[in-house]
Design an enzyme around this catalytic site. Structure first.
Site, PDB file in Angstrom:
ATOM      1  N   CYS A  41      45.830  46.130  45.833  1.00  0.00           N
ATOM      2  CA  CYS A  41      45.778  45.376  47.127  1.00  0.00           C
ATOM      3  C   CYS A  41      47.108  44.582  47.515  1.00  0.00           C
ATOM      4  O   CYS A  41      47.523  44.551  48.577  1.00  0.00           O
ATOM      5  CB  CYS A  41      44.723  44.307  46.959  1.00  0.00           C
ATOM      6  N   HIS A 299      42.994  38.092  44.934  1.00  0.00           N
ATOM      7  CA  HIS A 299      43.225  39.164  45.710  1.00  0.00           C
ATOM      8  C   HIS A 299      44.332  39.042  46.654  1.00  0.00           C
ATOM      9  O   HIS A 299      44.426  38.126  47.366  1.00  0.00           O
ATOM     10  CB  HIS A 299      41.733  39.518  46.244  1.00  0.00           C
TER      11      HIS A 299
END
Ligand SMILES: [Zn+2]
Ligand SMILES: [Zn+2]
Ligand SMILES: [Zn+2]
Length: 400
Positions: A41, A299
């Site tokens: 990510c 994230h």
């Protein structure tokens, strides 16, 4: 600020409410895959922002000849993803080639290894987009004296600065210290202290001034001639960077300053506000626009401004979502998701791609790659020609 609180639902992650594929009408915006265990990510959000930076995308399109590292070539991997963004009919693309190139390049340093989450988007920019692109184009590891017109790193991202202490009282000054900066770091704690100090007088068009104030907090020194005064550091910008990157330093991973930081962000940035003094005439005049933000808190995701549609887009791996045309739409989404901004990208709307007049005409395979093929482990880190052999006698022509 009351209207903000209405939208705030602590603890509710945004992830479940996404509808993949709900907005694929916009051409040239595609998601990037992140299979379970891949932890790509950080890379995906960085690539999405790079792709949306018009100056960067057009510059890279111009360039093809480079110093190539074969399977571990970040330049080739980035070019390949960019051409798939342009041409592929798929809505979601793999970013494996870049992930593999990173893992291969940084194998010895245990960074960017496959499956491992890295600390990362920031590192990606520093190590690959900036240092990497410079090395692939110029192949000279010294990054302070780059004058190549085709080096995206130095022509577009670099801020050439010097800092100096000058006493207003007696006029004494310290020796100027010149340096090049690719990310201008600001502590979010200092930023919020300055917001409090301004007691609501902070205006969105004063974001540069706010950053400067936050950056010089605590930077007091005693006068070099010992006149007794404490004096502040003075930072002078010498060039006119077309892409300016602001990096936020957070005290903790889950900071309760997040909302305050989001609300303090300005969609415009004046270089005269950001630095004590700006010497370049163009830099004095230009107003940069916020066009990309990378977020992290476990994230990584990103927002970027899609110039053709004049819309802000949200990128979270395979998910691409249209947010709205106004900065406020983005700010609200950040508040709701408790996104911690990590990097802000401001660009000059009149910026142009690099010139390729002095770019490498052809692609030259680098010794490191050859050495790896031969199983020779003694070759140094980036095996670019100038490190080992300033004039490679038999450049291997290679077309991508
Ligand atoms: Zn290459
Ligand atoms: Zn350079
Ligand atoms: Zn003094």
């Amino acid at each position: 600020k009351t209207w903000v609180k209405m939208f705030k639902k602590p603890g509710k992650g945004l992830k479940k409410s996404y509808q993949p594929g709900s907005m694929m009408s916009l051409a040239l915006t595609k998601g990037l895959m992140n299979e379970p265990g891949q932890n790509s990510c950080f890379l995906n959000s960085a690539v999405q922002v790079l792709w949306q930076l018009d100056i960067f995308r057009r510059s890279l399109r111009h360039l093809s000849g480079h110093f190539c590292l074969g399977d571990s070539c970040i330049f080739c991997a980035l070019k390949s993803i960019f051409s798939q963004f342009q041409q592929s009919r798929e809505r979601v693309l793999p970013s494996d080639s870049l992930r593999n190139a990173l893992a291969e390049t940084f194998k010895d340093e245990q960074r960017f290894q496959l499956g491992l989450m890295d600390d990362a988007a920031e590192c990606f920019f520093r190590r690959t987009s900036w240092r990497g692109i410079h090395l692939h184009i110029v192949s000279d590891p010294s990054t302070d004296t780059c004058s190549s017109k085709s080096c995206i790193t130095h022509q577009k991202f670099a801020m050439m600065l010097y800092e100096q202490f000058v006493c207003r009282c007696c006029g004494a000054s310290s020796d100027p210290h010149p340096f090049t900066e690719f990310v201008h770091y600001v502590s979010t704690t200092a930023l919020c202290q300055q917001v409090d100090r301004m007691l609501g007088k902070n205006r969105p068009d004063m974001f540069g001034e706010l950053l400067q104030a936050a950056n010089s907090t605590g930077d007091l020194r005693s006068c070099p001639s010992d006149c007794g005064q404490s004096i502040k550091i003075r930072r002078v910008l010498l060039n006119c960077p077309e892409i300016v990157t602001i990096g936020f330093v957070w005290d903790s991973e889950q900071s309760d300053l997040t909302d305050d930081v989001i609300w303090s962000l300005g969609p415009r940035l004046n270089l005269c506000g950001l630095f004590n003094c700006v010497s370049d005439e163009n830099a004095k005049r230009c107003e940069l626009h916020l066009v990309g933000i990378c977020f992290s808190s476990k994230h990584y995701s990103a927002f970027a401004y899609h110039t053709k549609s004049s819309k802000w887009m949200f990128f979270d791996d395979a998910t691409v979502k249209e947010i709205g045309s106004k900065w406020k739409d983005v700010a609200l989404k950040c508040i709701r998701g408790h996104f911690q901004p990590l990097l802000l990208f401001y660009t000059n709307p009149e910026g142009s791609p690099v010139s390729n007049e002095d770019a490498p005409r052809q692609t030259t395979m680098c010794p490191r790659y050859k050495a790896q093929v031969n199983g020779d482990a003694t070759v140094c880190y980036y095996g670019f020609p100038s490190l080992l052999n300033p004039h490679p006698s038999s450049p291997n022509s290679w077309k991508s």
